[in-house]
Design an enzyme around this catalytic site. Structure first.
Site, PDB file in Angstrom:
ATOM      1  N   ASP A  56     -40.111   1.250  31.179  1.00 15.19           N
ATOM      2  CA  ASP A  56     -41.235   0.841  30.335  1.00 15.19           C
ATOM      3  C   ASP A  56     -41.186   1.718  29.095  1.00 15.19           C
ATOM      4  OD1 ASP A  56     -43.579   0.274  29.035  1.00 15.19           O
ATOM      5  OD2 ASP A  56     -44.854   0.432  30.811  1.00 15.19           O
ATOM      6  N   ASN A  64     -34.321  -1.925  19.612  1.00 15.16           N
ATOM      7  CA  ASN A  64     -34.550  -3.356  19.428  1.00 15.16           C
ATOM      8  C   ASN A  64     -35.863  -3.835  20.052  1.00 15.16           C
ATOM      9  OD1 ASN A  64     -33.744  -6.387  19.286  1.00 15.16           O
ATOM     10  ND2 ASN A  64     -34.033  -5.993  21.477  1.00 15.16           N
ATOM     11  N   TYR A  85     -48.028  -6.273  13.847  1.00 16.90           N
ATOM     12  CA  TYR A  85     -46.568  -6.254  13.992  1.00 16.90           C
ATOM     13  C   TYR A  85     -45.907  -5.944  12.650  1.00 16.90           C
ATOM     14  CZ  TYR A  85     -41.853  -8.247  14.626  1.00 16.90           C
ATOM     15  OH  TYR A  85     -40.502  -8.455  14.659  1.00 16.90           O
ATOM     16  N   ALA A 133     -47.198  -4.413  10.098  1.00 20.59           N
ATOM     17  CA  ALA A 133     -47.481  -3.025   9.730  1.00 20.59           C
ATOM     18  C   ALA A 133     -46.573  -2.065  10.501  1.00 20.59           C
ATOM     19  CB  ALA A 133     -48.944  -2.707  10.002  1.00 20.59           C
ATOM     20  N   ALA A 134     -46.356  -2.350  11.773  1.00 16.59           N
ATOM     21  CA  ALA A 134     -45.488  -1.497  12.585  1.00 16.59           C
ATOM     22  C   ALA A 134     -44.054  -1.542  12.083  1.00 16.59           C
ATOM     23  CB  ALA A 134     -45.553  -1.928  14.049  1.00 16.59           C
TER      24      ALA A 134
END
Length: 258
Positions: free
Chosen positions: A60, A83, A147, A149-150
């Site tokens: 995880d 990835n 997403y 922004a990340a």
């Protein structure tokens, strides 16, 4: 180049691909296997389709303790491909901050944790990190704002890493556009939707996972030995600006440009 004489021959090198069990990650895994690398894939769930000789370890990636234990157990590491990521369609006002924060955690904090856990291995090997970014990090991303922004943060993180960890470790980002994965037809509204979206790409099609894989192999290889801190666009030329179609809709009635 091919493996007979090749600058992209990765024989003897160990590569970790996070989230490498399906979609883009599976394409990256297959590309590194073709280049001769020993590939270790980590994700929460095993691949549904066998990935050749790649090893799979359940991890995880949002659990920093588990991530450190995974990398500590590796005998060596030459390349890390960050990835793992993704996000569901979720307008900002339709979810609480905690849900959006989990998207940022997976797409930005988890790659940082993996990179830190891999640092000593990569420093000893003179290795490299390849971040899998997205065009969503440099354009408005309605429905996936957290997403986007990340991914913007991930690209910035990679540039800082490239400076801090040089000269031992190279760090680069692949800025990926739309990809035709096994789930693309669900995301784009069926095969007709996929075809319609593909027509907006200058090269006339969505990327294949193997296109991203080939670019990742290049960045990890000796052919890219002087490339670090770079962001390489893998988007088929981008997207045709909508204003062009609007501006030329009645071009027969328009006068000459001045």
């Amino acid at each position: 180049m091919d493996r007979d004489g090749a600058a992209t021959d990765l024989d003897g090198r160990t590569v970790v691909v996070t989230g490498g069990t399906r979609g883009v990650g599976a394409g990256i895994t297959r590309a590194f296997l073709r280049a001769g690398a020993h590939v270790v894939v980590c994700a929460r769930r095993p691949p549904e389709i066998p990935l050749g000789k790649a090893d799979f370890v359940p991890v995880d990636l949002r659990d920093p303790v588990a991530v450190r234990a995974f990398f500590d157990a590796l005998p060596r590491l030459d390349v890390l491909v960050n990835n793992a990521g993704g996000a569901p369609y979720r307008p900002l006002a339709e979810a609480d901050a905690e849900r959006h924060a989990r998207v940022i955690e997976l797409n930005l904090t988890a790659p940082l944790a993996a990179s830190l856990a891999a640092y000593e291995h990569l420093r000893r090997a003179g290795g490299s990190i390849v971040m899998i970014g997205s065009v969503s990090g440099s354009r408005p991303s309605p429905g996936s704002a957290a997403y986007g922004a990340a991914k913007a943060g991930l690209e910035s993180l990679a540039r800082s890493m490239a400076v801090e960890w040089a000269p031992e470790i190279r760090v680069n980002t692949l800025v990926v556009g739309m990809v035709r994965t096994e789930l693309a037809h669900l995301h784009y509204g069926g095969e007709d939707g996929v075809a319609a979206v593909a027509r907006t790409v200058p090269l006339g099609r969505l990327a294949r996972p193997e296109d991203v894989g080939g670019a990742a192999v290049f960045l990890a290889s000796d052919a890219a030995a002087y490339i670090s801190g770079a962001s390489i666009l893998v988007h088929g030329g981008g997207e045709r600006p909508a204003f062009l179609d609007a501006a030329t809709a009645n071009k027969d009635q328009q006068g000459e440009a001045v």
